[in-house]
Write a protein that holds these residues in place. Structure first.
Motif, PDB file in Angstrom:
ATOM      1  N   GLN A  19       0.853  -1.188   0.000  1.00 18.37           N
ATOM      2  CA  GLN A  19       0.000   0.000   0.000  1.00 18.37           C
ATOM      3  C   GLN A  19       0.891   1.240   0.000  1.00 18.37           C
ATOM      4  O   GLN A  19       1.822   1.330   0.802  1.00 18.37           O
ATOM      5  CB  GLN A  19      -0.888  -0.004   1.236  1.00 18.37           C
ATOM      6  N   PHE A  20       0.572   2.176  -0.887  1.00 17.91           N
ATOM      7  CA  PHE A  20       1.406   3.361  -1.056  1.00 17.91           C
ATOM      8  C   PHE A  20       0.529   4.607  -1.178  1.00 17.91           C
ATOM      9  O   PHE A  20      -0.430   4.622  -1.944  1.00 17.91           O
ATOM     10  CB  PHE A  20       2.274   3.219  -2.311  1.00 17.91           C
ATOM     11  N   PHE A  21       0.893   5.653  -0.418  1.00 22.71           N
ATOM     12  CA  PHE A  21       0.135   6.900  -0.432  1.00 22.71           C
ATOM     13  C   PHE A  21       1.085   8.066  -0.222  1.00 22.71           C
ATOM     14  O   PHE A  21       2.001   7.992   0.606  1.00 22.71           O
ATOM     15  CB  PHE A  21      -0.907   6.910   0.697  1.00 22.71           C
ATOM     16  N   ASP A  22       0.855   9.150  -0.947  1.00 21.70           N
ATOM     17  CA  ASP A  22       1.588  10.385  -0.717  1.00 21.70           C
ATOM     18  C   ASP A  22       0.650  11.539  -1.018  1.00 21.70           C
ATOM     19  O   ASP A  22       0.048  11.583  -2.093  1.00 21.70           O
ATOM     20  CB  ASP A  22       2.816  10.459  -1.619  1.00 21.70           C
ATOM     21  N   ASP A  23       0.523  12.477  -0.080  1.00 16.01           N
ATOM     22  CA  ASP A  23      -0.433  13.561  -0.304  1.00 16.01           C
ATOM     23  C   ASP A  23       0.046  14.608  -1.307  1.00 16.01           C
ATOM     24  O   ASP A  23      -0.675  15.535  -1.625  1.00 16.01           O
ATOM     25  CB  ASP A  23      -0.897  14.193   1.015  1.00 16.01           C
ATOM     26  N   PHE A  24       1.234  14.424  -1.876  1.00 13.52           N
ATOM     27  CA  PHE A  24       1.671  15.262  -2.999  1.00 13.52           C
ATOM     28  C   PHE A  24       0.846  14.916  -4.247  1.00 13.52           C
ATOM     29  O   PHE A  24       0.724  15.723  -5.162  1.00 13.52           O
ATOM     30  CB  PHE A  24       3.169  15.072  -3.247  1.00 13.52           C
ATOM     31  N   ASP A  25       0.275  13.715  -4.263  1.00 13.27           N
ATOM     32  CA  ASP A  25      -0.655  13.305  -5.321  1.00 13.27           C
ATOM     33  C   ASP A  25      -1.949  14.099  -5.131  1.00 13.27           C
ATOM     34  O   ASP A  25      -2.647  13.926  -4.132  1.00 13.27           O
ATOM     35  CB  ASP A  25      -0.927  11.800  -5.230  1.00 13.27           C
ATOM     36  N   LYS A  26      -2.277  14.961  -6.071  1.00 14.57           N
ATOM     37  CA  LYS A  26      -3.450  15.838  -5.938  1.00 14.57           C
ATOM     38  C   LYS A  26      -4.750  15.069  -5.791  1.00 14.57           C
ATOM     39  O   LYS A  26      -5.706  15.546  -5.197  1.00 14.57           O
ATOM     40  CB  LYS A  26      -3.517  16.792  -7.121  1.00 14.57           C
ATOM     41  N   GLU A  27      -4.800  13.841  -6.321  1.00 14.53           N
ATOM     42  CA  GLU A  27      -6.015  13.029  -6.210  1.00 14.53           C
ATOM     43  C   GLU A  27      -6.053  12.193  -4.932  1.00 14.53           C
ATOM     44  O   GLU A  27      -7.032  11.504  -4.673  1.00 14.53           O
ATOM     45  CB  GLU A  27      -6.169  12.146  -7.446  1.00 14.53           C
ATOM     46  N   THR A  75      11.496  18.711   0.246  1.00 12.71           N
ATOM     47  CA  THR A  75      11.335  18.602  -1.197  1.00 12.71           C
ATOM     48  C   THR A  75      11.349  20.007  -1.782  1.00 12.71           C
ATOM     49  O   THR A  75      10.615  20.880  -1.318  1.00 12.71           O
ATOM     50  CB  THR A  75       9.988  17.935  -1.543  1.00 12.71           C
ATOM     51  N   SER A  76      12.198  20.209  -2.774  1.00 12.09           N
ATOM     52  CA  SER A  76      12.227  21.468  -3.521  1.00 12.09           C
ATOM     53  C   SER A  76      11.795  21.148  -4.943  1.00 12.09           C
ATOM     54  O   SER A  76      12.234  20.153  -5.523  1.00 12.09           O
ATOM     55  CB  SER A  76      13.637  22.057  -3.543  1.00 12.09           C
ATOM     56  N   PHE A  77      10.922  21.996  -5.487  1.00 11.07           N
ATOM     57  CA  PHE A  77      10.425  21.714  -6.831  1.00 11.07           C
ATOM     58  C   PHE A  77      10.186  22.996  -7.608  1.00 11.07           C
ATOM     59  O   PHE A  77      10.022  24.078  -7.048  1.00 11.07           O
ATOM     60  CB  PHE A  77       9.143  20.886  -6.775  1.00 11.07           C
ATOM     61  N   GLU A 123       8.000  27.932  -7.958  1.00 12.25           N
ATOM     62  CA  GLU A 123       8.940  27.236  -7.073  1.00 12.25           C
ATOM     63  C   GLU A 123       8.302  26.994  -5.718  1.00 12.25           C
ATOM     64  O   GLU A 123       7.517  27.801  -5.238  1.00 12.25           O
ATOM     65  CB  GLU A 123      10.210  28.066  -6.900  1.00 12.25           C
ATOM     66  N   GLY A 124       8.649  25.872  -5.107  1.00  7.55           N
ATOM     67  CA  GLY A 124       8.139  25.572  -3.783  1.00  7.55           C
ATOM     68  C   GLY A 124       9.055  24.639  -3.030  1.00  7.55           C
ATOM     69  O   GLY A 124       9.911  23.967  -3.614  1.00  7.55           O
ATOM     70  N   ARG A 125       8.862  24.614  -1.710  1.00 14.65           N
ATOM     71  CA  ARG A 125       9.579  23.698  -0.826  1.00 14.65           C
ATOM     72  C   ARG A 125       8.582  23.183   0.191  1.00 14.65           C
ATOM     73  O   ARG A 125       7.787  23.953   0.731  1.00 14.65           O
ATOM     74  CB  ARG A 125      10.731  24.407  -0.123  1.00 14.65           C
ATOM     75  N   VAL A 126       8.648  21.892   0.437  1.00 16.30           N
ATOM     76  CA  VAL A 126       7.739  21.268   1.388  1.00 16.30           C
ATOM     77  C   VAL A 126       8.530  20.351   2.309  1.00 16.30           C
ATOM     78  O   VAL A 126       9.345  19.543   1.855  1.00 16.30           O
ATOM     79  CB  VAL A 126       6.639  20.451   0.661  1.00 16.30           C
ATOM     80  N   HIS A 127       8.286  20.484   3.607  1.00 19.40           N
ATOM     81  CA  HIS A 127       8.856  19.576   4.609  1.00 19.40           C
ATOM     82  C   HIS A 127       7.930  18.362   4.647  1.00 19.40           C
ATOM     83  O   HIS A 127       6.734  18.504   4.873  1.00 19.40           O
ATOM     84  CB  HIS A 127       8.894  20.299   5.947  1.00 19.40           C
ATOM     85  N   THR A 128       8.481  17.189   4.414  1.00 17.58           N
ATOM     86  CA  THR A 128       7.688  15.972   4.260  1.00 17.58           C
ATOM     87  C   THR A 128       8.091  14.925   5.297  1.00 17.58           C
ATOM     88  O   THR A 128       9.260  14.816   5.657  1.00 17.58           O
ATOM     89  CB  THR A 128       7.884  15.389   2.835  1.00 17.58           C
ATOM     90  N   LEU A 129       7.111  14.170   5.746  1.00 19.27           N
ATOM     91  CA  LEU A 129       7.332  13.020   6.620  1.00 19.27           C
ATOM     92  C   LEU A 129       6.777  11.795   5.918  1.00 19.27           C
ATOM     93  O   LEU A 129       5.605  11.766   5.535  1.00 19.27           O
ATOM     94  CB  LEU A 129       6.620  13.212   7.962  1.00 19.27           C
ATOM     95  N   SER A 130       7.624  10.797   5.721  1.00 18.53           N
ATOM     96  CA  SER A 130       7.188   9.526   5.145  1.00 18.53           C
ATOM     97  C   SER A 130       7.413   8.409   6.143  1.00 18.53           C
ATOM     98  O   SER A 130       8.495   8.301   6.729  1.00 18.53           O
ATOM     99  CB  SER A 130       7.958   9.198   3.861  1.00 18.53           C
ATOM    100  N   ILE A 171       4.304  18.164   5.857  1.00 12.78           N
ATOM    101  CA  ILE A 171       4.081  18.661   7.207  1.00 12.78           C
ATOM    102  C   ILE A 171       3.731  20.147   7.156  1.00 12.78           C
ATOM    103  O   ILE A 171       2.778  20.586   7.752  1.00 12.78           O
ATOM    104  CB  ILE A 171       5.336  18.426   8.084  1.00 12.78           C
ATOM    105  N   ARG A 172       4.534  20.909   6.406  1.00 12.89           N
ATOM    106  CA  ARG A 172       4.293  22.337   6.277  1.00 12.89           C
ATOM    107  C   ARG A 172       5.223  22.856   5.176  1.00 12.89           C
ATOM    108  O   ARG A 172       6.240  22.239   4.872  1.00 12.89           O
ATOM    109  CB  ARG A 172       4.571  23.068   7.583  1.00 12.89           C
ATOM    110  N   PRO A 173       4.891  24.019   4.631  1.00 10.49           N
ATOM    111  CA  PRO A 173       5.858  24.641   3.720  1.00 10.49           C
ATOM    112  C   PRO A 173       7.156  24.893   4.477  1.00 10.49           C
ATOM    113  O   PRO A 173       7.129  25.157   5.675  1.00 10.49           O
ATOM    114  CB  PRO A 173       5.189  25.956   3.325  1.00 10.49           C
ATOM    115  N   HIS A 174       8.259  24.770   3.810  1.00  9.82           N
ATOM    116  CA  HIS A 174       9.558  24.946   4.454  1.00  9.82           C
ATOM    117  C   HIS A 174      10.075  26.349   4.162  1.00  9.82           C
ATOM    118  O   HIS A 174      10.083  26.780   3.024  1.00  9.82           O
ATOM    119  CB  HIS A 174      10.546  23.895   3.933  1.00  9.82           C
ATOM    120  N   HIS A 175      10.491  27.027   5.183  1.00 11.36           N
ATOM    121  CA  HIS A 175      11.033  28.367   5.027  1.00 11.36           C
ATOM    122  C   HIS A 175      12.478  28.361   5.495  1.00 11.36           C
ATOM    123  O   HIS A 175      12.788  27.863   6.549  1.00 11.36           O
ATOM    124  CB  HIS A 175      10.226  29.383   5.853  1.00 11.36           C
TER     125      HIS A 175
END
Length: 152
Positions: free
Chosen positions: A53-61, A110-112, A119-126, A147-151
């Motif tokens: 089972q695999f899930f990531d909330d970066f997937d818009k769906e 994650t920087s993208f 441009e964006g950065r996100v602090h992620t927990l997997s 978790i939150r946008p990264h600053h």
């Protein structure tokens, strides 16, 4: 102890190294290194077992995927359209190993850059569950959340 026996502390080191490679090299898309899920990440995932089972909330769906191939299809459709995607791990994952199963939480930034140049950065927990298959460890469960946008 039999020759070739892997000690638990060796598993922790192996899994920690795998996690860093999974985060920083597997999930990378740059103009010089375009993303292809199977090419980059096949060695990390269990492609044949049931119960994955695999899930990531970066997937818009927000799809919950019951196979690595379903999960791969999401990212092969999304990531190559981006200009850039890179990750840097924060700290160490500290895997917990019990027999042929291991669990860990991995944090990374994650920087993208989107196709539109946003441009964006996100602090992620997997959270990951790995299962030993022969001499290899493979991810059988994954849950990733921003978790939150990264600053900074």
């Amino acid at each position: 102890m039999a020759e070739g026996t892997i000690l638990p502390r060796d598993d922790v080191k192996i899994l920690s190294d795998l996690a860093r490679d999974w985060v920083e090299n597997g999930w990378r898309h740059t103009p010089d290194e375009p993303f292809d899920f199977y090419e980059r990440l096949a060695r990390f995932y269990d492609w044949s077992s049931e119960g994955t089972q695999f899930f990531d909330d970066f997937d818009k769906e927000r799809r919950v995927n019951m196979s690595a191939s379903q999960y791969a299809a999401i990212w092969d459709a999304v990531i190559p359209t981006m200009r850039k995607l890179t990750n840097v791990m924060i700290g160490e994952p500290h895997p917990l190993v019990s027999g042929d199963l291991a669990v860990m939480s991995v944090q990374f930034v994650t920087s993208f850059v989107t196709a539109e140049g946003e441009e964006g950065r996100v602090h992620t927990l997997s959270s990951l569950v790995w299962r030993r298959s022969g001499n290899d460890w493979r991810i059988i469960r994954e849950h990733g959340s921003g978790i939150r946008p990264h600053h900074g």
